[in-house]
Design a protein around this motif. Sequence first.
Motif, mmCIF file in Angstrom:
data_model
loop_
_atom_site.group_PDB
_atom_site.id
_atom_site.type_symbol
_atom_site.label_atom_id
_atom_site.label_comp_id
_atom_site.label_asym_id
_atom_site.label_seq_id
_atom_site.Cartn_x
_atom_site.Cartn_y
_atom_site.Cartn_z
ATOM 1 N N LEU A 1 1.659 9.418 -12.367
ATOM 2 C CA LEU A 1 1.094 7.695 -12.683
ATOM 3 C C LEU A 1 0.820 7.468 -14.005
ATOM 4 O O LEU A 1 -0.413 7.750 -14.189
ATOM 5 C CB LEU A 1 1.103 6.715 -11.676
ATOM 6 C CG LEU A 1 1.905 6.988 -9.815
ATOM 7 C CD1 LEU A 1 1.258 6.324 -8.801
ATOM 8 C CD2 LEU A 1 3.343 6.493 -9.709
ATOM 9 N N ALA B 1 -1.323 -2.338 -10.813
ATOM 10 C CA ALA B 1 -0.190 -1.921 -10.786
ATOM 11 C C ALA B 1 0.253 -0.225 -10.372
ATOM 12 O O ALA B 1 0.570 0.502 -9.448
ATOM 13 C CB ALA B 1 0.807 -2.337 -12.278
ATOM 14 N N GLN C 1 -0.873 -0.310 -6.882
ATOM 15 C CA GLN C 1 0.503 -0.326 -5.554
ATOM 16 C C GLN C 1 1.714 0.169 -5.532
ATOM 17 O O GLN C 1 2.146 0.672 -4.583
ATOM 18 C CB GLN C 1 1.247 -1.402 -6.315
ATOM 19 C CG GLN C 1 -0.135 -2.510 -6.231
ATOM 20 C CD GLN C 1 0.182 -3.226 -4.792
ATOM 21 O OE1 GLN C 1 0.123 -2.986 -3.460
ATOM 22 N NE2 GLN C 1 -1.380 -3.887 -4.674
ATOM 23 N N GLN C 2 1.244 1.143 -7.030
ATOM 24 C CA GLN C 2 2.627 2.100 -6.701
ATOM 25 C C GLN C 2 2.530 3.331 -5.937
ATOM 26 O O GLN C 2 3.072 4.168 -5.055
ATOM 27 C CB GLN C 2 3.152 2.916 -8.176
ATOM 28 C CG GLN C 2 3.997 2.085 -9.602
ATOM 29 C CD GLN C 2 3.339 2.461 -10.631
ATOM 30 O OE1 GLN C 2 2.710 2.783 -11.094
ATOM 31 N NE2 GLN C 2 4.825 2.871 -10.537
ATOM 32 N N GLN D 1 2.533 2.518 -2.189
ATOM 33 C CA GLN D 1 4.540 2.593 -2.212
ATOM 34 C C GLN D 1 4.327 4.400 -1.492
ATOM 35 O O GLN D 1 5.767 4.260 -0.208
ATOM 36 C CB GLN D 1 5.528 2.210 -2.942
ATOM 37 C CG GLN D 1 5.638 0.613 -3.126
ATOM 38 C CD GLN D 1 5.757 -0.054 -4.314
ATOM 39 O OE1 GLN D 1 6.040 0.834 -5.005
ATOM 40 N NE2 GLN D 1 6.267 -1.405 -4.573
#
Length: 269
Positions: free
Chosen positions: A64, A76, A79-80, A83
């Motif tokens: 990431l 962000a 959050q990734q 997920q």
Amino acid sequence: MNNNPKLVGQAALVTGANSGIGKAVAIALANDGAKVVVNYVTKPELADSVVDEIKANGGTAIALQADVSNEQQVQAMFQQMYQAFGTIDILVNNAGLQKDSAFQDMSLADWQLVININLTGQFLCAREAVREFLRRGINPAISKAAGKIICMSSVHEVIPWGGHVNYATSKGGVMMLMKSMAQELAPKKIRVNSIGPGAIQTPINKSAWDTPEALEKLLTLIPYDRIGEPEDIGKLAAWMASDESDYITGTTIFCDGGMTLYPGFSTNG
Ligand code: NAD
């Protein structure tokens, strides 16, 4: 994977994990069973090769991108991660750099760049991780702690370093960030510790080891008489992230071959 993996079921994020120490830490955590986020800011192909190496060893990893000094990008990235892996159990705040110069020549931009990445970046990532640790709480099937944070500091949190004032200041700041967080968060069963590497053979300090003369000079600072390998730090980080170190919080463990023993004093007693 190790015969006795200590981090099975845990999700880990390692910043700056496409090079040097961060790469070795990501691989070591994965070898102990953790699912690993390999964070990078540039050179995605290097992050992909770390992911590939982990998968080839039977582990789980994703790459990431985020600049750790950018609040929106950090949020962000977390959050990734949620997920992909659902949560976070282990954060290794490793990303860092040097911008060296004589003090009188140091630009404000170089001062701020190093503080923003080495210190504020650790704050931003730790804050996101702590928010998730507090939301989720302890999962006893996974770990005795609600979460673990390992800050990559340096021997230069205690050894002053002329010509590198911005860097040494950032690591001194990391020490108090780590200790103050550890004090505040221990009742919530969140452990926060630092690793203080000495001289580890990575791109960040190439000029200190890439000629025989430079290496000989460097070794005068290391009583154990060898330069450190990234794997020395990887093994330590995996242990510090595991329940084997459950009673350790608020501490820097130096992994430095004795660099913090002031070897210049060894024959001057
Ligand atoms: P390195 O240059 O190989 O790795 C640094 C990593 O940080 C790279 O992946 C780089 O891309 C990443 N990075 C830089 N800026 C970033 C940003 N804004 N966002 C995300 N990632 C970013 O060097 P290394 O030796 O592996 O350093 C890793 C950590 O170890 C650093 O915090 C460094 O200060 C610390 N450290 C290293 C040594 C040593 O001797 N190598 C000694 C003490 C401490």
